[in-house]
Write a protein that holds these residues in place. Structure first.
Motif, PDB file in Angstrom:
ATOM      1  N   PRO A 134      10.660   5.621 -18.323  1.00 44.01           N
ATOM      2  CA  PRO A 134      10.110   5.656 -16.758  1.00 44.01           C
ATOM      3  C   PRO A 134       8.522   5.422 -17.027  1.00 44.01           C
ATOM      4  CG  PRO A 134      11.489   7.605 -17.431  1.00 44.01           C
ATOM      5  CD  PRO A 134      11.382   6.529 -18.866  1.00 44.01           C
ATOM      6  N   LEU A 135       8.034   5.102 -15.835  1.00 46.91           N
ATOM      7  CA  LEU A 135       6.528   5.049 -15.689  1.00 46.91           C
ATOM      8  C   LEU A 135       5.831   6.206 -16.258  1.00 46.91           C
ATOM      9  CD1 LEU A 135       6.343   3.104 -12.382  1.00 46.91           C
ATOM     10  CD2 LEU A 135       6.113   2.119 -14.482  1.00 46.91           C
ATOM     11  N   PRO A 136       4.562   6.013 -16.726  1.00 43.06           N
ATOM     12  CA  PRO A 136       3.914   7.150 -17.090  1.00 43.06           C
ATOM     13  C   PRO A 136       3.270   7.898 -15.968  1.00 43.06           C
ATOM     14  CG  PRO A 136       2.714   5.151 -17.668  1.00 43.06           C
ATOM     15  CD  PRO A 136       3.968   5.029 -17.214  1.00 43.06           C
ATOM     16  N   ARG A 137       3.123   9.150 -16.046  1.00 46.64           N
ATOM     17  CA  ARG A 137       2.333   9.809 -15.059  1.00 46.64           C
ATOM     18  C   ARG A 137       0.851   9.822 -15.197  1.00 46.64           C
ATOM     19  NH1 ARG A 137       4.788  13.572 -11.794  1.00 46.64           N
ATOM     20  NH2 ARG A 137       7.078  14.087 -11.897  1.00 46.64           N
ATOM     21  N   LEU A 138       0.055   9.549 -14.286  1.00 46.57           N
ATOM     22  CA  LEU A 138      -1.243   9.514 -14.494  1.00 46.57           C
ATOM     23  C   LEU A 138      -1.953  10.337 -13.409  1.00 46.57           C
ATOM     24  CD1 LEU A 138      -1.560   5.618 -14.157  1.00 46.57           C
ATOM     25  CD2 LEU A 138      -1.679   6.944 -16.274  1.00 46.57           C
ATOM     26  N   ASP A 139      -3.106  10.644 -13.601  1.00 47.71           N
ATOM     27  CA  ASP A 139      -3.790  11.542 -12.550  1.00 47.71           C
ATOM     28  C   ASP A 139      -5.348  10.889 -12.539  1.00 47.71           C
ATOM     29  OD1 ASP A 139      -4.929  12.680 -14.790  1.00 47.71           O
ATOM     30  OD2 ASP A 139      -3.606  14.473 -14.690  1.00 47.71           O
ATOM     31  N   GLY A 140      -6.094  11.698 -11.449  1.00 48.12           N
ATOM     32  CA  GLY A 140      -7.709  11.240 -11.704  1.00 48.12           C
ATOM     33  C   GLY A 140      -7.793   9.848 -11.499  1.00 48.12           C
ATOM     34  N   ALA A 141      -8.986   9.335 -12.391  1.00 48.37           N
ATOM     35  CA  ALA A 141      -9.445   8.142 -12.358  1.00 48.37           C
ATOM     36  C   ALA A 141      -8.398   7.103 -12.687  1.00 48.37           C
ATOM     37  CB  ALA A 141     -10.572   8.163 -13.031  1.00 48.37           C
ATOM     38  N   ALA A 142      -7.313   7.360 -13.713  1.00 50.80           N
ATOM     39  CA  ALA A 142      -6.442   6.445 -14.085  1.00 50.80           C
ATOM     40  C   ALA A 142      -5.608   6.313 -13.072  1.00 50.80           C
ATOM     41  CB  ALA A 142      -5.823   7.124 -15.306  1.00 50.80           C
ATOM     42  N   GLU A 143      -5.100   7.382 -12.224  1.00 48.75           N
ATOM     43  CA  GLU A 143      -4.124   7.129 -11.174  1.00 48.75           C
ATOM     44  C   GLU A 143      -5.051   6.071 -10.121  1.00 48.75           C
ATOM     45  OE1 GLU A 143      -1.451   9.504  -8.158  1.00 48.75           O
ATOM     46  OE2 GLU A 143      -3.146  10.505  -9.026  1.00 48.75           O
ATOM     47  N   GLU A 144      -6.195   6.296  -9.821  1.00 46.90           N
ATOM     48  CA  GLU A 144      -6.943   5.437  -8.966  1.00 46.90           C
ATOM     49  C   GLU A 144      -7.032   4.158  -9.356  1.00 46.90           C
ATOM     50  OE1 GLU A 144     -10.697   7.381  -8.160  1.00 46.90           O
ATOM     51  OE2 GLU A 144      -9.654   9.103  -7.516  1.00 46.90           O
ATOM     52  N   LEU A 145      -7.188   3.807 -10.566  1.00 51.27           N
ATOM     53  CA  LEU A 145      -7.332   2.665 -11.230  1.00 51.27           C
ATOM     54  C   LEU A 145      -5.990   1.862 -10.844  1.00 51.27           C
ATOM     55  CD1 LEU A 145      -8.812   0.356 -12.692  1.00 51.27           C
ATOM     56  CD2 LEU A 145      -8.344   1.399 -14.666  1.00 51.27           C
ATOM     57  N   ALA A 146      -4.720   2.497 -11.491  1.00 55.21           N
ATOM     58  CA  ALA A 146      -3.759   1.778 -11.434  1.00 55.21           C
ATOM     59  C   ALA A 146      -3.196   1.405 -10.091  1.00 55.21           C
ATOM     60  CB  ALA A 146      -2.706   2.626 -12.016  1.00 55.21           C
ATOM     61  N   GLU A 147      -3.434   2.350  -8.952  1.00 62.00           N
ATOM     62  CA  GLU A 147      -3.455   1.948  -7.464  1.00 62.00           C
ATOM     63  C   GLU A 147      -4.098   0.986  -7.167  1.00 62.00           C
ATOM     64  OE1 GLU A 147      -1.371   3.316  -5.273  1.00 62.00           O
ATOM     65  OE2 GLU A 147       0.104   4.318  -6.735  1.00 62.00           O
ATOM     66  N   ALA A 148      -5.436   0.970  -7.526  1.00 60.20           N
ATOM     67  CA  ALA A 148      -6.129  -0.408  -7.222  1.00 60.20           C
ATOM     68  C   ALA A 148      -5.594  -1.763  -7.413  1.00 60.20           C
ATOM     69  CB  ALA A 148      -7.815  -0.293  -7.554  1.00 60.20           C
ATOM     70  N   ALA A 149      -4.998  -1.689  -8.826  1.00 61.97           N
ATOM     71  CA  ALA A 149      -4.348  -2.966  -9.289  1.00 61.97           C
ATOM     72  C   ALA A 149      -3.138  -3.332  -8.469  1.00 61.97           C
ATOM     73  CB  ALA A 149      -4.264  -2.857 -10.699  1.00 61.97           C
ATOM     74  N   MET A 150      -2.536  -2.216  -7.998  1.00 61.00           N
ATOM     75  CA  MET A 150      -1.316  -2.538  -7.140  1.00 61.00           C
ATOM     76  C   MET A 150      -0.924  -3.711  -6.174  1.00 61.00           C
ATOM     77  SD  MET A 150       1.290  -0.932  -8.747  1.00 61.00           S
ATOM     78  CE  MET A 150       2.381  -1.251  -7.623  1.00 61.00           C
ATOM     79  N   PRO A 151      -1.803  -4.033  -5.485  1.00 57.10           N
ATOM     80  CA  PRO A 151      -1.835  -5.059  -4.476  1.00 57.10           C
ATOM     81  C   PRO A 151      -1.702  -6.516  -5.492  1.00 57.10           C
ATOM     82  CG  PRO A 151      -3.199  -3.696  -3.681  1.00 57.10           C
ATOM     83  CD  PRO A 151      -2.960  -3.202  -5.156  1.00 57.10           C
ATOM     84  N   ALA A 152      -2.388  -6.695  -6.389  1.00 52.79           N
ATOM     85  CA  ALA A 152      -2.327  -7.926  -7.093  1.00 52.79           C
ATOM     86  C   ALA A 152      -0.976  -8.008  -7.879  1.00 52.79           C
ATOM     87  CB  ALA A 152      -3.614  -7.972  -8.248  1.00 52.79           C
ATOM     88  N   TYR A 153      -0.708  -6.723  -8.515  1.00 54.05           N
ATOM     89  CA  TYR A 153       0.412  -6.840  -9.360  1.00 54.05           C
ATOM     90  C   TYR A 153       1.728  -7.033  -8.367  1.00 54.05           C
ATOM     91  CZ  TYR A 153       4.545  -5.084 -11.771  1.00 54.05           C
ATOM     92  OH  TYR A 153       5.824  -4.920 -12.391  1.00 54.05           O
ATOM     93  N   ARG A 154       1.708  -6.357  -7.176  1.00 56.85           N
ATOM     94  CA  ARG A 154       2.887  -6.769  -6.246  1.00 56.85           C
ATOM     95  C   ARG A 154       3.077  -8.355  -6.152  1.00 56.85           C
ATOM     96  NH1 ARG A 154       0.998  -1.758  -3.570  1.00 56.85           N
ATOM     97  NH2 ARG A 154       2.379  -0.162  -4.202  1.00 56.85           N
ATOM     98  N   ARG A 155       1.824  -8.983  -5.727  1.00 58.66           N
ATOM     99  CA  ARG A 155       1.849 -10.373  -5.222  1.00 58.66           C
ATOM    100  C   ARG A 155       2.405 -11.150  -6.524  1.00 58.66           C
ATOM    101  NH1 ARG A 155      -3.558 -13.819  -3.909  1.00 58.66           N
ATOM    102  NH2 ARG A 155      -2.582 -15.968  -3.225  1.00 58.66           N
ATOM    103  N   LEU A 156       2.064 -10.675  -7.699  1.00 56.53           N
ATOM    104  CA  LEU A 156       2.282 -11.404  -8.723  1.00 56.53           C
ATOM    105  C   LEU A 156       3.944 -11.342  -9.072  1.00 56.53           C
ATOM    106  CD1 LEU A 156      -0.799 -10.646 -10.890  1.00 56.53           C
ATOM    107  CD2 LEU A 156       0.124 -13.072 -10.542  1.00 56.53           C
ATOM    108  N   ALA A 157       4.290  -9.904  -8.966  1.00 53.12           N
ATOM    109  CA  ALA A 157       5.660  -9.640  -9.384  1.00 53.12           C
ATOM    110  C   ALA A 157       6.572 -10.509  -8.475  1.00 53.12           C
ATOM    111  CB  ALA A 157       5.931  -8.124  -9.218  1.00 53.12           C
ATOM    112  N   ALA A 158       6.198 -10.511  -6.960  1.00 52.08           N
ATOM    113  CA  ALA A 158       7.175 -11.292  -6.241  1.00 52.08           C
ATOM    114  C   ALA A 158       7.580 -12.647  -6.526  1.00 52.08           C
ATOM    115  CB  ALA A 158       6.499 -11.394  -5.028  1.00 52.08           C
ATOM    116  N   ARG A 159       6.811 -13.044  -7.494  1.00 57.08           N
ATOM    117  CA  ARG A 159       7.173 -14.423  -8.073  1.00 57.08           C
ATOM    118  C   ARG A 159       7.550 -14.641  -9.595  1.00 57.08           C
ATOM    119  NH1 ARG A 159       3.063 -18.446  -5.888  1.00 57.08           N
ATOM    120  NH2 ARG A 159       3.526 -19.642  -7.442  1.00 57.08           N
ATOM    121  N   LYS A 160       8.007 -13.684 -10.161  1.00 59.87           N
ATOM    122  CA  LYS A 160       8.370 -13.505 -11.405  1.00 59.87           C
ATOM    123  C   LYS A 160       9.641 -14.116 -11.772  1.00 59.87           C
ATOM    124  CE  LYS A 160      10.357  -8.737 -11.570  1.00 59.87           C
ATOM    125  NZ  LYS A 160      10.392  -7.251 -12.139  1.00 59.87           N
ATOM    126  N   ILE A 161       9.979 -14.735 -12.873  1.00 61.73           N
ATOM    127  CA  ILE A 161      11.313 -15.447 -12.857  1.00 61.73           C
ATOM    128  C   ILE A 161      12.182 -14.447 -13.216  1.00 61.73           C
ATOM    129  CG2 ILE A 161      10.318 -17.502 -13.832  1.00 61.73           C
ATOM    130  CD1 ILE A 161      11.039 -16.704 -16.460  1.00 61.73           C
TER     131      ILE A 161
END
Length: 237
Positions: free
Chosen positions: A210-237
């Motif tokens: 399962p995905l790790p649990r994050l909080d605080g600054a780590a959680e905010e950083l992961a959330e900030a990266a999600m839009p780019a990740y989703r865009r990339l993941a939509a193209r994965k083979i």
């Protein structure tokens, strides 16, 4: 063929370099812009002085090496890149002449692993924004990259490596599925700090939990990266 693989930190990038580097027809290169990145940003990284002494700090010299003859008479080159190394001041026009692969991993996993070894990482240090920029650049050039997720590789290594090889027009080699323990001749000097687990490996680790649990600054950083990740993941083979 020059295979440029664009990852971020704490992904499957070193294991992938070992997989391709275990082929007899591939010359592997480990993070060739690392010294240039440190010199141009002034950032302090573990073993920074040794890294800067081990590689050219001029990005033009790095580009010349990457686009020149492939060493050792090998048919193909595998360039393991960190996408975050592509900072302003390092030109990207040469990239479209390579066969490009973008290696992604869920931001929560990246942040949990990277923050354990590097204090307070910022969004521009984990590669997702730059990976999305490379996707846009290569699409615009008519050279769309292949996108592959490390989660899928770990779940089914042979299937996904076969699919990746087919997508880039390279024959699959079973030698990609395992490698000798102890590292690879292509390892950068930073391997002593970062590559302990993969040095002990002889193949890909099993499926992730399962995905790790994050909080605080780590959680905010992961959330900030999600839009780019989703865009990339939509193209994965």
């Amino acid at each position: 063929m020059r295979i440029a693989v664009w990852s971020g930190p704490r992904n499957l990038s070193t294991a992938m370099m070992y997989a391709f580097g275990n082929r007899s027809d591939v010359h592997a290169v480990d993070e060739p812009f690392y010294a240039a990145y440190l010199a141009m940003t002034g950032r302090s990284h573990p073993m920074g002085d040794a890294i800067r002494a081990s590689q050219p700090e001029d990005p033009e010299a790095v580009i010349a090496d990457l686009t020149g003859p492939i060493p050792g008479g090998r048919a193909h080159a595998y360039h393991k890149h960190m996408a975050q190394h592509m900072i302003p001041g390092i030109r990207r026009d040469w990239i479209a002449d390579c066969t490009n692969v973008i290696l992604i991993r869920h931001p929560a996993r990246v942040v949990a692993s990277f923050a354990a070894k590097y204090e307070n990482p910022a969004l521009d240090e984990i590669g997702f924004v730059q990976q999305a920029e490379l996707l846009e650049q290569l699409d615009a050039a008519g050279r769309p990259p292949v996108v592959i997720d490390s989660h899928d590789i770990r779940a089914a290594p042979e299937e996904m490596l076969r699919r990746l090889c087919a997508a880039i027009g390279l024959g699959f080699d079973p030698a990609m599925l395992s490698w000798p323990a102890g590292g690879h001749a292509a390892d950068g000097v930073w391997a002593a700090h970062w590559y302990g687990a993969v040095h002990r490996s002889t193949g890909f680790a099993g499926a992730e939990g399962p995905l790790p649990r994050l909080d605080g600054a780590a959680e905010e950083l992961a959330e900030a990266a999600m839009p780019a990740y989703r865009r990339l993941a939509a193209r994965k083979i």
